[in-house]
Structure formats: C-alpha cells, structure tokens
Scaffold this active site. Structure first.
Site, mmCIF file in Angstrom:
data_model
loop_
_atom_site.group_PDB
_atom_site.id
_atom_site.type_symbol
_atom_site.label_atom_id
_atom_site.label_comp_id
_atom_site.label_asym_id
_atom_site.label_seq_id
_atom_site.Cartn_x
_atom_site.Cartn_y
_atom_site.Cartn_z
ATOM 1 C CE LYS A 31 -1.721 2.443 3.324
ATOM 2 N NZ LYS A 31 -2.422 3.004 4.498
ATOM 3 C CG ASP A 58 -5.437 4.064 1.374
ATOM 4 O OD1 ASP A 58 -6.582 4.333 0.976
ATOM 5 O OD2 ASP A 58 -5.146 3.949 2.584
ATOM 6 C CE LYS A 60 -8.199 6.211 3.962
ATOM 7 N NZ LYS A 60 -6.794 5.769 3.770
#
Length: 235
Positions: A31, A58, A60
């Site tokens: 990640k 990641d 978001k």
C-alpha cells in the site's frame, strides 16, 4: 484465499525501499498512502510495479466528479491494482470514477468509515446520533454497489455485514489489522488477521505490526501463516 497488503506508511522513499528489500519475496503487495505518495509521487509506484510488486494506491479521493475521474485516469496510467475513494463523495462522484477506470485496473474501493472513528466520533462528524457504525457502513456499501464500484474498505467488525449484502466478486478490504498483543495506535476498530479472514475479507492491510517489527520478513511470515490457518478453517 485472503491476501495481505503491507502498508508502506513511512516518510521517505529510502525507508520504503529498505522495507521492501528486507521483506523480500514474501511481500508482493504494498500500500502506498498519502504520506509516501505526497513525498515520492508516481515514480516510486512505478518502481514497485517494475519490480513485479502489486500496488494498492490509498489516496481516498474525494472531490467533484470531474476531478476524481481525472485522478482515476492518472492512476490507470500507473498500473496499480487498487485505488481508494471516499464513499461520502456521493453517487455521481463514484459513478464518474467507475467510468474513468480502465477495464482491467485499477479496481476501485469505496472507503466507508475510517477505522480511526468509533460511533461517538462519527456521530460528531455527521451531527446526529449514530449508535451503530455498521449501519452507516451498510448504507455506504449500498451506495458503492449502486455506482458500480468494485469493493469497499471497512473494518473487520462490519465485513460480515458487507459480505451478506453484496454479490460474489465484490471486494472487502480491511485495515486496522493487528496481531494479538500488538499496539492498536490511533485505530479504534481493530481485529486480528484470523478475525478478518473469518469475517470474509479479501485483503488485509497491515502496517506497523510488520514494518516496525525487529524483522519485518519474520513478522509478515507469521501473519501469512495465521491467514492460511484461518482460511483452512473457514473453507
């Protein structure tokens, strides 16, 4: 069988690269989150994929639909496997992201409720009483499904509820994974690797429990053994 993703939540490329080297062949999925991506940009992501590693980007994403769609197209160029966006961005944003993704990658994950939030904190954010976090996770999961998103990010506590309301192939990614006895840090809703597997998670995201271990390779191996054993029990 559930897979383990190691979170490279470190402040520099040198530290991230050193961790990947120390973990070795056992670590094939990583990640890259906001901190590392802000410092290193897409070049380190390309370095990982060039080395044969899969990447969970990641970020978001949460913005107007056109901006998020453009960001998804940029991530498509990076050949990442998974990309996150906030479910609370709304149906139009999620739909635009799905349209912007290529047929093969990235698979889009809608973040439901951050694992750092409990019911009291989430109720404070929304300005209303919210005694059960899983109700909100379920509502946002339904929104993600309606928009055609490939999966959601939720805590293990909500994973089984997500699984029963979605069809086969819908992905469940669970952060907040801590082996028994580990420090929970700033997380509120945590679980062990075995708990995550038994709840139906497809991917388990582990950070500090592996990356801050004296020997990250040994720590990851122990987690993988626990995942395999739980998978054998559940099958």
């Amino acid at each position: 069988m559930a897979e383990v993703i190691v979170a490279l939540d470190v402040p520099s490329v040198d530290e991230a690269r050193a961790l990947v080297e120390r973990i070795g062949a056992a670590g094939d999925f990583y990640k890259v989150g906001l901190e590392l991506y802000t410092r290193a940009g897409p070049s380190f992501v390309r370095e990982l994929t060039a080395a044969g590693k899969r990447v969970f980007l990641d970020l978001k994403l949460h913005d107007i639909p056109n901006t998020v769609a453009s960001a998804v197209r940029a991530a498509t160029d990076l050949d990442v496997d998974l990309l996150t966006l906030h479910a609370v961005g709304g149906w139009a944003m999620l739909d635009a992201a799905v349209d912007a993704a290529s047929a093969s990658s990235p698979r889009l994950l809608a973040v439901t409720v951050l694992t750092s939030l409990d019911a009291a904190a989430l109720g404070q954010v929304w300005g209303r009483d919210l005694p059960v976090v899983s109700d909100e996770v379920a509502r946002l999961t339904d929104l993600a499904v309606a928009a055609g998103v490939h999966g959601v990010v939720c805590s293990v506590a909500e994973a089984d509820r997500v699984r029963v309301r979605t069809s086969g192939g819908f992905l469940i990614v669970t952060p907040g994974i801590r082996p028994a006895g580990s420090d929970v840090g700033d997380q509120k809703r945590v679980a062990t690797p075995a708990d995550a597997v038994l709840a139906g998670a497809d991917y388990l995201v582990l950070g500090r429990a592996v990356t801050r271990a004296a020997d990250p390779a040994v720590a990851l191996a122990a987690v993988l053994d626990e995942v395999d054993a739980a998978g054998a029990t559940s099958s």
